[in-house]
Design a protein around this motif. Sequence first.
Motif, PDB file in Angstrom:
ATOM      1  N   HIS A  48       5.586   8.944  20.518  1.00 40.21           N
ATOM      2  CA  HIS A  48       6.226   9.166  21.820  1.00 40.21           C
ATOM      3  C   HIS A  48       5.718  10.504  22.346  1.00 40.21           C
ATOM      4  N   HIS A  50       5.054  13.557  25.188  1.00 38.55           N
ATOM      5  CA  HIS A  50       5.143  14.445  26.351  1.00 38.55           C
ATOM      6  C   HIS A  50       3.961  15.390  26.215  1.00 38.55           C
ATOM      7  N   THR A  83       6.151   9.357  28.014  1.00 41.34           N
ATOM      8  CA  THR A  83       7.459   9.512  28.646  1.00 41.34           C
ATOM      9  C   THR A  83       7.357   9.231  30.129  1.00 41.34           C
ATOM     10  N   ARG A 224      13.501   6.830  15.071  1.00 40.59           N
ATOM     11  CA  ARG A 224      12.635   7.833  15.691  1.00 40.59           C
ATOM     12  C   ARG A 224      12.946   9.190  15.075  1.00 40.59           C
ATOM     13  N   GLU A 228      10.736  16.609  19.067  1.00 47.25           N
ATOM     14  CA  GLU A 228      11.450  16.456  20.336  1.00 47.25           C
ATOM     15  C   GLU A 228      12.957  16.384  20.077  1.00 47.25           C
TER      16      GLU A 228
END
Length: 274
Positions: A48, A50, A83, A224, A228
């Motif tokens: 995931h 960013h 994201t 997950r 983050e």
Amino acid sequence: MLDGKIVITCACTGAETTKEQNPALPISPEEVQTAAYEAREAGAAILHLHVRTPEGKPTADPARFKEVIDAVRRKTDIIIEITTGGAVGDSAEERLKPLVALEPEMASLDCGTVNFGNEYIVNDLPTMRAFAAEFKARKVRATLECFDVGHVYASRILIKEGLLEAPYHYGLVLNVPAALPWSPRNLQAMLDALPEGADFTVMGIGRSHVPSMYGAIASGGWIRVGFEDNVYYSKGVLAKSNAELVERAARLAREAQLTPATPDEVRKYLKLRG
Ligand code: ZN
């Protein structure tokens, strides 16, 4: 169901975590490349993502996303989920830009407005519809991120309106400050609201990191981990790397007789474009 398997996502950087909080936070394309490679080796199937400017500020610049994605791609076959939640204060238009420009295999789709500590992130229904339509047009698989039980119901409106396509994958986020706290009951309330047959990844923020993993495993969900969501390995002890958190998740899953799924297994199961 992915019988006997579990899907581990690594959220390696996020928008809000800083190097001051954990110096091992990956920011540069090279650092993210290494983090992605190590996470994949440790059992993660999905990254995931960013991205940050060289100064470490969160950015939705598609060129920066491309730079980081290209670096990750050179090193590992991990699925990249970008994201569209962005950072606190980003406009909806900015948040959507990388998805439109890069058409990734997966991306997150926030399913409602939520407190984020002292800040908040706005996702009204018209914004969610506009986002979902772009996902559908570009065949990007959504991870439907829900920070509250009501968000799950909001996602069902999108499904009813034909704006999302099965299979449905949810990201159930618990313990964001000033949002829904982690507890087995709160997780269960979200699970009770899911559409039948939906898959879900449990995302426990901060100190709920480990208990929520047990909750995911016990409920037939996915996991997950990553900086983050949490920068600590245990109380007062910083995680050395994202991979260290993935390794623990994989170990707990194996104890429950679950094998971490490979990226290609997840691509097939979630019908990703590949
Ligand atoms: Zn995120």
